[in-house]
Design a protein around this motif. Structure first.
Motif, PDB file in Angstrom:
ATOM      1  N   VAL A  20       0.866  -1.180   0.000  1.00  0.00           N
ATOM      2  CA  VAL A  20       0.000   0.000   0.000  1.00  0.00           C
ATOM      3  C   VAL A  20       0.900   1.227   0.000  1.00  0.00           C
ATOM      4  CG1 VAL A  20      -1.791   1.278   1.223  1.00  0.00           C
ATOM      5  CG2 VAL A  20      -1.785  -1.221   1.280  1.00  0.00           C
ATOM      6  N   CYS A  21       0.700   2.111  -0.987  1.00  0.00           N
ATOM      7  CA  CYS A  21       1.479   3.353  -1.099  1.00  0.00           C
ATOM      8  C   CYS A  21       0.523   4.531  -1.041  1.00  0.00           C
ATOM      9  CB  CYS A  21       2.237   3.391  -2.417  1.00  0.00           C
ATOM     10  SG  CYS A  21       3.409   2.053  -2.594  1.00  0.00           S
ATOM     11  N   CYS A  22       0.907   5.549  -0.278  1.00  0.00           N
ATOM     12  CA  CYS A  22       0.070   6.743  -0.121  1.00  0.00           C
ATOM     13  C   CYS A  22       0.874   7.979  -0.500  1.00  0.00           C
ATOM     14  CB  CYS A  22      -0.379   6.900   1.326  1.00  0.00           C
ATOM     15  SG  CYS A  22      -1.300   5.521   1.961  1.00  0.00           S
ATOM     16  N   PRO A  23       0.252   8.946  -1.185  1.00  0.00           N
ATOM     17  CA  PRO A  23       0.917  10.229  -1.407  1.00  0.00           C
ATOM     18  C   PRO A  23       1.066  10.982  -0.080  1.00  0.00           C
ATOM     19  CG  PRO A  23      -1.008  10.010  -2.835  1.00  0.00           C
ATOM     20  CD  PRO A  23      -1.033   8.880  -1.865  1.00  0.00           C
ATOM     21  N   LYS A  24       1.932  11.958  -0.064  1.00  0.00           N
ATOM     22  CA  LYS A  24       2.155  12.740   1.145  1.00  0.00           C
ATOM     23  C   LYS A  24       0.847  13.377   1.608  1.00  0.00           C
ATOM     24  CE  LYS A  24       5.434  16.000   3.024  1.00  0.00           C
ATOM     25  NZ  LYS A  24       6.622  16.803   2.721  1.00  0.00           N
ATOM     26  N   TYR A  25       0.561  13.254   2.878  1.00  0.00           N
ATOM     27  CA  TYR A  25      -0.666  13.752   3.520  1.00  0.00           C
ATOM     28  C   TYR A  25      -1.933  13.127   2.932  1.00  0.00           C
ATOM     29  CZ  TYR A  25       2.670  17.294   4.991  1.00  0.00           C
ATOM     30  OH  TYR A  25       3.772  17.932   5.498  1.00  0.00           O
ATOM     31  N   ARG A  26      -1.788  12.007   2.240  1.00  0.00           N
ATOM     32  CA  ARG A  26      -2.913  11.299   1.599  1.00  0.00           C
ATOM     33  C   ARG A  26      -3.763  12.232   0.745  1.00  0.00           C
ATOM     34  NH1 ARG A  26      -4.292   5.753   3.973  1.00  0.00           N
ATOM     35  NH2 ARG A  26      -6.000   5.917   2.516  1.00  0.00           N
ATOM     36  N   ARG A  27      -3.089  13.126   0.064  1.00  0.00           N
ATOM     37  CA  ARG A  27      -3.803  14.027  -0.848  1.00  0.00           C
ATOM     38  C   ARG A  27      -4.399  13.225  -1.994  1.00  0.00           C
ATOM     39  NH1 ARG A  27       0.643  18.529  -0.425  1.00  0.00           N
ATOM     40  NH2 ARG A  27      -0.275  19.729   1.258  1.00  0.00           N
ATOM     41  N   LYS A  28      -5.533  13.646  -2.484  1.00  0.00           N
ATOM     42  CA  LYS A  28      -6.251  12.929  -3.529  1.00  0.00           C
ATOM     43  C   LYS A  28      -5.741  13.374  -4.905  1.00  0.00           C
ATOM     44  CE  LYS A  28      -9.956  12.135  -0.488  1.00  0.00           C
ATOM     45  NZ  LYS A  28     -11.280  12.034  -0.121  1.00  0.00           N
ATOM     46  N   VAL A  29      -4.578  12.807  -5.293  1.00  0.00           N
ATOM     47  CA  VAL A  29      -3.940  13.192  -6.550  1.00  0.00           C
ATOM     48  C   VAL A  29      -3.980  12.094  -7.612  1.00  0.00           C
ATOM     49  CG1 VAL A  29      -2.412  14.878  -5.465  1.00  0.00           C
ATOM     50  CG2 VAL A  29      -1.682  12.506  -5.691  1.00  0.00           C
ATOM     51  N   LEU A  30      -4.386  10.902  -7.255  1.00  0.00           N
ATOM     52  CA  LEU A  30      -4.383   9.771  -8.192  1.00  0.00           C
ATOM     53  C   LEU A  30      -5.717   9.687  -8.919  1.00  0.00           C
ATOM     54  CD1 LEU A  30      -2.625   7.265  -5.805  1.00  0.00           C
ATOM     55  CD2 LEU A  30      -1.587   8.574  -7.649  1.00  0.00           C
ATOM     56  N   LEU A  31      -6.003  10.678  -9.720  1.00  0.00           N
ATOM     57  CA  LEU A  31      -7.274  10.782 -10.422  1.00  0.00           C
ATOM     58  C   LEU A  31      -7.069  10.649 -11.933  1.00  0.00           C
ATOM     59  CD1 LEU A  31      -8.562  13.876  -8.454  1.00  0.00           C
ATOM     60  CD2 LEU A  31      -9.249  11.517  -8.087  1.00  0.00           C
ATOM     61  N   GLU A  32      -8.124  10.308 -12.644  1.00  0.00           N
ATOM     62  CA  GLU A  32      -8.242  10.296 -14.095  1.00  0.00           C
ATOM     63  C   GLU A  32      -7.038   9.661 -14.790  1.00  0.00           C
ATOM     64  OE1 GLU A  32      -9.129  14.321 -15.074  1.00  0.00           O
ATOM     65  OE2 GLU A  32     -10.843  14.381 -13.731  1.00  0.00           O
ATOM     66  N   ALA A  33      -6.275  10.455 -15.543  1.00  0.00           N
ATOM     67  CA  ALA A  33      -5.186   9.907 -16.347  1.00  0.00           C
ATOM     68  C   ALA A  33      -4.004   9.436 -15.498  1.00  0.00           C
ATOM     69  CB  ALA A  33      -4.718  10.941 -17.363  1.00  0.00           C
ATOM     70  N   VAL A  34      -3.870   9.967 -14.310  1.00  0.00           N
ATOM     71  CA  VAL A  34      -2.757   9.585 -13.439  1.00  0.00           C
ATOM     72  C   VAL A  34      -2.856   8.111 -13.054  1.00  0.00           C
ATOM     73  CG1 VAL A  34      -1.609  10.035 -11.235  1.00  0.00           C
ATOM     74  CG2 VAL A  34      -2.529  11.930 -12.563  1.00  0.00           C
ATOM     75  N   ASP A  35      -4.054   7.638 -12.725  1.00  0.00           N
ATOM     76  CA  ASP A  35      -4.193   6.235 -12.327  1.00  0.00           C
ATOM     77  C   ASP A  35      -3.936   5.292 -13.500  1.00  0.00           C
ATOM     78  OD1 ASP A  35      -6.558   6.697 -13.673  1.00  0.00           O
ATOM     79  OD2 ASP A  35      -7.809   5.626 -12.243  1.00  0.00           O
ATOM     80  N   VAL A  36      -4.326   5.676 -14.709  1.00  0.00           N
ATOM     81  CA  VAL A  36      -4.069   4.837 -15.889  1.00  0.00           C
ATOM     82  C   VAL A  36      -2.573   4.731 -16.135  1.00  0.00           C
ATOM     83  CG1 VAL A  36      -4.400   4.662 -18.381  1.00  0.00           C
ATOM     84  CG2 VAL A  36      -6.288   5.402 -16.923  1.00  0.00           C
ATOM     85  N   ARG A  37      -1.874   5.858 -16.069  1.00  0.00           N
ATOM     86  CA  ARG A  37      -0.423   5.864 -16.292  1.00  0.00           C
ATOM     87  C   ARG A  37       0.297   5.099 -15.191  1.00  0.00           C
ATOM     88  NH1 ARG A  37       3.661   5.033 -19.174  1.00  0.00           N
ATOM     89  NH2 ARG A  37       5.455   6.315 -18.736  1.00  0.00           N
ATOM     90  N   LEU A  38      -0.153   5.222 -13.962  1.00  0.00           N
ATOM     91  CA  LEU A  38       0.459   4.491 -12.848  1.00  0.00           C
ATOM     92  C   LEU A  38       0.354   2.990 -13.053  1.00  0.00           C
ATOM     93  CD1 LEU A  38       1.828   4.550 -10.084  1.00  0.00           C
ATOM     94  CD2 LEU A  38      -0.441   4.652  -9.063  1.00  0.00           C
ATOM     95  N   LYS A  39      -0.802   2.512 -13.503  1.00  0.00           N
ATOM     96  CA  LYS A  39      -0.963   1.080 -13.780  1.00  0.00           C
ATOM     97  C   LYS A  39      -0.032   0.626 -14.895  1.00  0.00           C
ATOM     98  CE  LYS A  39      -5.756   0.742 -12.233  1.00  0.00           C
ATOM     99  NZ  LYS A  39      -7.135   0.516 -12.624  1.00  0.00           N
TER     100      LYS A  39
END
Length: 81
Positions: A20-39
């Motif tokens: 499990v990986c979390c961004p700093k302060y659990r900010r909601k940044v993994l949206l839309e195109a970011v999640d596709v690119r991350l996968k």
């Protein structure tokens, strides 16, 4: 159902890790195109390091990854990449 084991020259294994990986302060940044690119990036890294990406779940504030890798290679090295 018989468990599926992998092997190399030295060992036979079936090591699955839940990461499990979390961004700093659990900010909601993994949206839309970011999640596709991350996968895509996670899949490329798994192929490059001879591990199997079993499941990936991307939420806006964290990522959960279920991966199987060679214990001699080490999960720490996989996470670092």
């Amino acid at each position: 159902m018989k468990p599926k084991y992998k092997h190399n020259n030295n060992i036979t294994y079936s090591c699955k890790y839940h990461i499990v990986c979390c961004p700093k302060y659990r900010r909601k940044v993994l949206l839309e195109a970011v999640d596709v690119r991350l996968k895509e990036i996670l899949a490329l890294v798994a192929i490059e390091l001879n591990s199997e990406l079993i499941e990936v779940e991307v939420m806006p504030d964290h990522v959960q990854v279920l991966v199987e890798c060679d214990p001699q290679f080490g999960i720490a090295k996989l996470v670092r990449y």
